[in-house]
Design a protein around this motif. Sequence first.
Motif, PDB file in Angstrom:
ATOM      1  N   ILE A   1      -8.860   3.476  -2.773  1.00 17.46           N
ATOM      2  CA  ILE A   1      -7.746   4.437  -2.707  1.00 17.46           C
ATOM      3  C   ILE A   1      -7.211   4.708  -4.107  1.00 17.46           C
ATOM      4  N   LEU A   2      -7.113   3.673  -4.933  1.00 16.56           N
ATOM      5  CA  LEU A   2      -6.642   3.835  -6.306  1.00 16.56           C
ATOM      6  C   LEU A   2      -7.572   4.761  -7.086  1.00 16.56           C
ATOM      7  N   SER A   3      -8.875   4.611  -6.877  1.00 11.67           N
ATOM      8  CA  SER A   3      -9.851   5.440  -7.582  1.00 11.67           C
ATOM      9  C   SER A   3      -9.826   6.884  -7.093  1.00 11.67           C
ATOM     10  N   VAL A   4      -9.717   7.092  -5.792  1.00 16.76           N
ATOM     11  CA  VAL A   4      -9.710   8.444  -5.231  1.00 16.76           C
ATOM     12  C   VAL A   4      -8.472   9.221  -5.693  1.00 16.76           C
TER      13      VAL A   4
ATOM     14  N   LEU B   1       1.243  14.091  -2.446  1.00 14.51           N
ATOM     15  CA  LEU B   1       1.110  15.265  -3.314  1.00 14.51           C
ATOM     16  C   LEU B   1      -0.273  15.906  -3.256  1.00 14.51           C
ATOM     17  N   GLN B   2      -1.229  15.256  -2.569  1.00 16.29           N
ATOM     18  CA  GLN B   2      -2.567  15.833  -2.444  1.00 16.29           C
ATOM     19  C   GLN B   2      -2.569  17.089  -1.569  1.00 16.29           C
TER      20      GLN B   2
ATOM     21  N   PHE C   1       0.831  -1.205   0.000  1.00 18.11           N
ATOM     22  CA  PHE C   1       0.000   0.000   0.000  1.00 18.11           C
ATOM     23  C   PHE C   1       0.867   1.258   0.000  1.00 18.11           C
ATOM     24  N   ILE C   2       1.931   1.251   0.789  1.00 21.93           N
ATOM     25  CA  ILE C   2       2.803   2.435   0.864  1.00 21.93           C
ATOM     26  C   ILE C   2       3.474   2.696  -0.487  1.00 21.93           C
ATOM     27  N   ILE C   3       4.002   1.649  -1.100  1.00 18.82           N
ATOM     28  CA  ILE C   3       4.695   1.813  -2.390  1.00 18.82           C
ATOM     29  C   ILE C   3       3.713   2.262  -3.475  1.00 18.82           C
ATOM     30  N   CYS C   4       2.515   1.684  -3.495  1.00 21.26           N
ATOM     31  CA  CYS C   4       1.552   1.984  -4.557  1.00 21.26           C
ATOM     32  C   CYS C   4       0.953   3.389  -4.445  1.00 21.26           C
ATOM     33  N   PHE C   5       0.731   3.868  -3.209  1.00 21.26           N
ATOM     34  CA  PHE C   5      -0.083   5.069  -3.050  1.00 21.26           C
ATOM     35  C   PHE C   5       0.597   6.249  -2.358  1.00 21.26           C
ATOM     36  N   TYR C   6       1.776   6.031  -1.753  1.00 21.44           N
ATOM     37  CA  TYR C   6       2.349   7.111  -0.940  1.00 21.44           C
ATOM     38  C   TYR C   6       2.575   8.398  -1.732  1.00 21.44           C
TER      39      TYR C   6
ATOM     40  N   LEU D   1      -1.690   4.836   5.108  1.00 19.64           N
ATOM     41  CA  LEU D   1      -1.627   3.777   4.093  1.00 19.64           C
ATOM     42  C   LEU D   1      -1.275   2.421   4.705  1.00 19.64           C
ATOM     43  N   ALA D   2      -0.346   2.421   5.656  1.00 24.31           N
ATOM     44  CA  ALA D   2       0.009   1.157   6.319  1.00 24.31           C
ATOM     45  C   ALA D   2      -1.191   0.592   7.077  1.00 24.31           C
ATOM     46  N   GLN D   3      -1.945   1.482   7.741  1.00 24.62           N
ATOM     47  CA  GLN D   3      -3.114   1.025   8.496  1.00 24.62           C
ATOM     48  C   GLN D   3      -4.214   0.550   7.556  1.00 24.62           C
ATOM     49  N   ALA D   4      -4.372   1.249   6.417  1.00 25.10           N
ATOM     50  CA  ALA D   4      -5.383   0.835   5.435  1.00 25.10           C
ATOM     51  C   ALA D   4      -5.044  -0.537   4.870  1.00 25.10           C
TER      52      ALA D   4
END
Length: 591
Positions: free
Chosen positions: A413-416, A291-292, A281-286, A312-315
């Motif tokens: 998360i990917l969609s958001v 940047l948001q 999750f961290i690698i894919c979305f951090y 992200l880790a908790q998700a």
Amino acid sequence: RHLSILEPGATEYICSVSEYPEGKENSYRTIVKMYAVIKENEPFPLKGSMLIYFRKDHLITTLLPGDFLRISCKPIPVKNRGNPYEFDYRFYMENHGIKYYSMAGEDDVAFHSRPARRKLKHRALMIRERIIGMYRERGITDDRIGLVAAITLGQKNLLDPEQKQIFIKAGIMHIMAVSGLHAVIMSMFIFSILFFMRGKFNILRIVITVILLWGFAFVTGLTPSVLRATLMFTFLQAGKLMKRNVNSINSVIASAVVLIIIRPSVLFDAGFLLSYSAVIFIICFYRDLYLQINLSKWACDKIWQSAAVTILAQAGTLPLTISLFNRFPVWFILTNIIIVPLSSLLIIVGCLVPLTYPLKFISHPLALLMNHLTSLTEMLTGKAASLPCSTIENIGMGTIETGLLFSFIFLFILSVLNRKSFPLQYPLIALFLFVSAGTARSIADRTSSELIVYNGIGNSPVGIRTGKIMNLYSDTDTILPEVAKHCFTRGLKINPMRSDSHDHLLKISGKSVIICNKLTKNVLHDIKPDMVILKGKYPVIQKEIGYNGQVEAIILGSDAVLNDRINLELNRLNPDTIHFVRSSGSFRRRL
């Protein structure tokens, strides 16, 4: 299946001690690797390990990892208690090569010797123990040493159960499991102190860092999480040395493949699953999440970085946390932002103490600093754990729902974060499937009834589930963890009822069930029960009991003590099933 099957009864074995004996209230617990069984003075090779509980004798306190023993003991198969949704202890132990446990004492040890040369993993454990000794000698107090050993070296045997619960409630138990966090801190620290080796000496700098990081991984026990991080770091640096860009996801998958090849059963370790789900999750979305929000202030930016990683880790671990531990820490962002930097500093100081140990004027102040940092960490963790609604407990999910929730969170998360390229309909489909699975399970529960006799330690509560209500008959007001785990996972409402010495006649779905501690001819003829549950340590059965009717099942609780007469009378009744909970596990039957 490759683990050896041991014969029942006292037998002599040749084995070696795998780890330091762990002190319990009345015994020492240790794992031994089996090499051979002695039959007619001849050794026959064995595969696997055994868990041995030693009496508190002098010899046991002197055992070191790698020591050889010739010991006489009676192997007992590791079993589950068979309760619904309970932790599969047998599977867990067999994944670690342990199929049996036993009790022993100093008198059972026929021979004890030290090896001429210890294995690398045994030397690593001895080094870890020596480092803990250095902490003590340099002033770490006894009430802090367990926490210091857990955070810096992953040695949790010295921790009080109360301390563990506080860290679990605060949502930062991961700092006590040597993981990728420790590996990242260590690699950054080593890189920083070798700053003078930049440029043409950079290759040497990378090699030294990798070697020291692997040394740290060995000393801390080569856990799946720290191995994952160490392998990833090694792949990353190897790519740099070969002047190739390394894809992070490829590194994660490569490290997983290496670990699974070495030990395939690691795939079922909770630490392996939690570690990899968090890092993916961290690698894919951090980057996209970071940047948001644009923060100009340095301190605010660092806090946001920490918060993004924590979220992200908790998700990534949320479905597993609920499924495995039946709880969710509410204040995880706050505790991780405050306490993780503290633990990072504690890890660095913890590495400096043994490195500077010969220089007492340096190592002693560092140990005092570590003592204060540990005290501050414990105090802040206690405050966080005592906050209102610090943790949501008594929640649970099955395996299918866990997988569906993981899919939904990932896709959502990917969609958001990528609204234009990844439409919202995909996470909504995953959410629909997740809700449908829960709804189907709930409908199945509401339209059925079930009898459950739980297998507790010295107690067998009787549960009658009618729909979503669990009527629980027990001699105590305490709800056993086995019962709680089952009911919370299935979303059942517990309705406790004290049974004490009273008999209970229950009629559910056309079936008659009697709960009693004394079975007589009159009871059988008057009630004509379909099932009989005998409770108490010494259940009473009338001599030469005669009954022409048919009893479907007779169930005896886990605390029952059987003798030949009771077995004879039970067989005279000729029931379809005689179920002894202690040996056969919990009893379940749809009604």
